[in-house]
Motif scaffolding. Structure first.
Motif, PDB file in Angstrom:
ATOM      1  N   SER A 185      27.217  20.320  71.363  1.00  0.00           N
ATOM      2  CA  SER A 185      28.237  19.506  72.048  1.00  0.00           C
ATOM      3  C   SER A 185      27.918  18.059  71.744  1.00  0.00           C
ATOM      4  N   LEU A 186      28.866  17.357  71.120  1.00  0.00           N
ATOM      5  CA  LEU A 186      28.606  15.999  70.647  1.00  0.00           C
ATOM      6  C   LEU A 186      29.697  15.067  71.178  1.00  0.00           C
ATOM      7  N   LYS A 187      29.422  13.770  71.062  1.00  0.00           N
ATOM      8  CA  LYS A 187      30.421  12.788  71.513  1.00  0.00           C
ATOM      9  C   LYS A 187      31.636  12.853  70.582  1.00  0.00           C
ATOM     10  N   TRP A 188      32.817  12.915  71.176  1.00  0.00           N
ATOM     11  CA  TRP A 188      34.050  13.045  70.384  1.00  0.00           C
ATOM     12  C   TRP A 188      34.348  11.767  69.597  1.00  0.00           C
ATOM     13  N   HIS A 189      34.663  11.930  68.294  1.00  0.00           N
ATOM     14  CA  HIS A 189      35.178  10.827  67.471  1.00  0.00           C
ATOM     15  C   HIS A 189      36.394  11.368  66.748  1.00  0.00           C
ATOM     16  N   SER A 190      37.506  10.632  66.761  1.00  0.00           N
ATOM     17  CA  SER A 190      38.690  11.200  66.101  1.00  0.00           C
ATOM     18  C   SER A 190      38.483  11.231  64.576  1.00  0.00           C
ATOM     19  N   ASN A 191      38.155  10.127  63.953  1.00  0.00           N
ATOM     20  CA  ASN A 191      37.846  10.089  62.511  1.00  0.00           C
ATOM     21  C   ASN A 191      38.728  11.023  61.681  1.00  0.00           C
ATOM     22  N   GLY A 192      39.994  11.067  62.003  1.00  0.00           N
ATOM     23  CA  GLY A 192      40.900  11.953  61.254  1.00  0.00           C
ATOM     24  C   GLY A 192      41.050  13.326  61.882  1.00  0.00           C
ATOM     25  N   PHE A 193      40.275  13.641  62.926  1.00  0.00           N
ATOM     26  CA  PHE A 193      40.407  14.941  63.599  1.00  0.00           C
ATOM     27  C   PHE A 193      41.514  14.849  64.656  1.00  0.00           C
ATOM     28  N   GLY A 221      31.784  12.228  82.847  1.00  0.00           N
ATOM     29  CA  GLY A 221      31.248  12.418  81.497  1.00  0.00           C
ATOM     30  C   GLY A 221      32.101  11.764  80.418  1.00  0.00           C
ATOM     31  N   VAL A 222      31.612  11.872  79.164  1.00  0.00           N
ATOM     32  CA  VAL A 222      32.370  11.308  78.034  1.00  0.00           C
ATOM     33  C   VAL A 222      33.095  12.444  77.319  1.00  0.00           C
ATOM     34  N   ASN A 223      34.154  12.088  76.581  1.00  0.00           N
ATOM     35  CA  ASN A 223      34.876  13.110  75.826  1.00  0.00           C
ATOM     36  C   ASN A 223      33.972  13.675  74.735  1.00  0.00           C
ATOM     37  N   SER A 224      33.970  14.993  74.609  1.00  0.00           N
ATOM     38  CA  SER A 224      33.042  15.655  73.686  1.00  0.00           C
ATOM     39  C   SER A 224      33.792  16.534  72.693  1.00  0.00           C
ATOM     40  N   ALA A 225      33.051  16.931  71.659  1.00  0.00           N
ATOM     41  CA  ALA A 225      33.549  17.937  70.716  1.00  0.00           C
ATOM     42  C   ALA A 225      32.480  19.005  70.577  1.00  0.00           C
ATOM     43  N   ALA A 226      32.906  20.253  70.407  1.00  0.00           N
ATOM     44  CA  ALA A 226      31.960  21.309  70.029  1.00  0.00           C
ATOM     45  C   ALA A 226      31.983  21.358  68.503  1.00  0.00           C
ATOM     46  N   PHE A 227      30.799  21.242  67.917  1.00  0.00           N
ATOM     47  CA  PHE A 227      30.684  21.304  66.463  1.00  0.00           C
ATOM     48  C   PHE A 227      29.950  22.601  66.137  1.00  0.00           C
ATOM     49  N   PHE A 228      30.450  23.386  65.171  1.00  0.00           N
ATOM     50  CA  PHE A 228      29.726  24.618  64.841  1.00  0.00           C
ATOM     51  C   PHE A 228      29.692  24.893  63.345  1.00  0.00           C
ATOM     52  N   TRP A 229      28.634  25.562  62.970  1.00  0.00           N
ATOM     53  CA  TRP A 229      28.340  25.903  61.582  1.00  0.00           C
ATOM     54  C   TRP A 229      27.940  27.370  61.556  1.00  0.00           C
ATOM     55  N   SER A 230      28.706  28.170  60.836  1.00  0.00           N
ATOM     56  CA  SER A 230      28.435  29.600  60.777  1.00  0.00           C
ATOM     57  C   SER A 230      27.169  29.857  59.950  1.00  0.00           C
ATOM     58  N   THR A 231      26.303  30.699  60.443  1.00  0.00           N
ATOM     59  CA  THR A 231      25.064  30.969  59.700  1.00  0.00           C
ATOM     60  C   THR A 231      24.513  32.344  60.057  1.00  0.00           C
ATOM     61  N   LYS A 232      23.634  32.852  59.179  1.00  0.00           N
ATOM     62  CA  LYS A 232      23.013  34.142  59.492  1.00  0.00           C
ATOM     63  C   LYS A 232      21.722  33.879  60.278  1.00  0.00           C
TER      64      LYS A 232
END
Ligand SMILES: Cc1cc2nc3c(=O)[nH]c(=O)nc-3n(C[C@H](O)[C@H](O)[C@H](O)COP(=O)(O)OP(=O)(O)OC[C@H]3O[C@@H](n4cnc5c(N)ncnc54)[C@H](O)[C@@H]3O)c2cc1C
Length: 407
Positions: A185-193, A221-232
């Protein structure tokens, strides 16, 4: 039925929602949680029209809406070609539906605060490892060897690794899936998202990167984004040994806009590795026992239904107890009221996951050609939207619920 003595094991979404329903139905409820202070695990998730309808029924929709982020679209593209390989819009369905993505802490706190204000007894630091079932009652057995009870009904809401679901008829254990994911869970940045979409990038089915705006964990709280990376999970050591810098280079080469999120990750320990398993209990009931949520059915979060199904289970159990004359028949009613919906979505999840998370070469090849070709042609947009909404089969009527009115 008389006022029942009910033990609920697990303070996740399923257990907390069940505690609210069953207490409001005038039962005596005690909630047991293994952690010293009950708290949420993981990053973010999407509440679908199904789960949102349950929260609305519990009077908690406004609270969750105030913290979460409205989601109108699920969009994914091939990282190199830019070709669209997933495009689902809730607006394909009539009625003004949408999802709300939330920080897990937000969902937890909204439910937990409601449980506290109902005065429900919560006992933490209790690891329930077994059950003892007698003629008319059941007892919990803790890891300290303590016997707690007697209860008319035990509700197992202790997640996919439940130690007591084995007391259900023909129980089974989750089969580990090859792919899991790192989450943060990270701080939200629009940056084109887009702040109203789940966005993903893929390379075949072996790589999946996602960014989901999830709003705030708490009002302050601050606006957040969930960032995920698929991995084994089996290759965790290999990934770590190669170093965080190499992993970041890999992500950036596929999706440069992610730099605003990678800058917030110092090392692998800043992320949580989630492992997924798949199981469906054929009969999520036993003597004086009902199994709900991930304890009854777990899967990969590819279709994003787990927490929503957990909330539906909680409502279904309460409805069955309210409308039956004894516990045994209520348990049968509970199991059958959820069977069709659960089986349909567990099967869909099993079928779809390898298209997005697997070592297959042929499945993503088919996906990359089929999805762009059909995703705009009716009824594909409607089918995809009702699959994501959790309403491909009607989950509401069998459990005495009416879908929320969206506009
Ligand atoms: C990375 C990830 C992303 C996901 N994304 C989505 C999504 O977008 N949408 C969605 O709907 N679902 C999603 N899910 C699935 C969702 O998180 C689960 O389906 C949901 O949390 C299940 O709720 P639950 O209450 O049944 O179980 P859990 O949330 O697992 O809660 C179980 C509780 O029981 C407690 N417990 C466990 N064992 C014991 C014991 N022995 N004694 C006492 N207490 C115990 C635990 O501490 C915990 O508090 C995702 C899951 C993961 C891992």
């Amino acid at each position: 039925m008389k006022k029942l003595q009910i033990a609920i094991v697990g303070a996740g979404p399923a257990g907390l929602a069940a505690a609210l329903y069953l207490k409001r139905s005038n039962n005596h409820v005690t909630l047991f949680e293994r952690f010293e202070s009950a708290s949420p695990a993981g990053s973010g998730l999407i509440l679908q029209p199904t789960g949102l309808t349950v929260l609305d029924d519990l009077g908690l929709f406004q609270a969750i809406q105030g913290l979460g982020r409205r989601i109108d679209r699920l969009y994914g593209a091939d990282a190199l070609s830019g070709r669209t390989v997933l495009d689902v819009r809730y607006s394909a369905l009539k009625g003004g539906r949408y999802g709300i993505a939330v920080h897990r802490a937000a969902l937890f706190c909204v439910l937990y605060d409601a449980v506290l204000s109902e005065g429900i007894d919560i006992q933490t630091n209790v690891d329930v490892v077994s059950l003892e079932v007698g003629a008319g009652s059941a007892w919990l057995v803790t890891d300290a060897g303590r016997r707690v009870g007697a209860f008319d009904l035990v509700v197992d809401a202790s997640g996919s690794r439940s130690k007591i679901k084995k007391f259900a008829h023909k129980s089974c254990e989750p089969k580990p899936l090859t792919y899991g994911a790192y989450w943060a869970s990270l701080k939200w940045h629009s940056n084109g998202f887009d702040e109203f979409s789940l966005q993903q990038r893929y390379r075949k089915a072996g790589i999946m990167i996602g960014v989901l705006p999830i709003g705030k964990a708490s009002v302050a709280g601050v606006n957040s984004a969930a960032f995920f990376w698929s991995t084994k999970p089996d290759e965790e050591a290999k990934l770590r040994n190669a170093g965080i810098a190499q992993w970041k280079d890999n992500v950036l080469s596929l999706w440069p806009e992610c730099s605003v999120y990678l800058d917030q990750i110092g090392g692998f320990d800043d992320m949580t590795l989630a492992r997924y398993g798949h199981h469906t209990l054929p009969f999520p009931i036993g003597r004086h026992l009902s199994v709900i949520g991930d304890a009854a059915h777990s899967t990969s979060p590819q279709l994003g239904q787990g927490a929503n199904m957990a909330l539906l289970d909680a409502k279904a159990l309460d409805h069955a107890l309210r409308t039956s004359s004894d516990i045994a028949s209520a348990l049968s009613v509970y199991a059958s009221s959820r069977r069709g919906h659960i089986r349909a979505f567990q099967a869909l999840s099993r079928a779809f996951t390898p298209f997005y998370q697997s070592d297959s070469k042929i499945l993503p090849f088919i996906r990359d050609r089929l999805v762009p070709a059909i995703s705009g042609i009716p009824p594909a947009p409607q089918l995809l939207a009702s699959m994501v909404s959790g309403t491909l089969t009607d989950p509401f009527e069998p459990i005495g619920l009416r879908e929320k009115i969206w506009i």
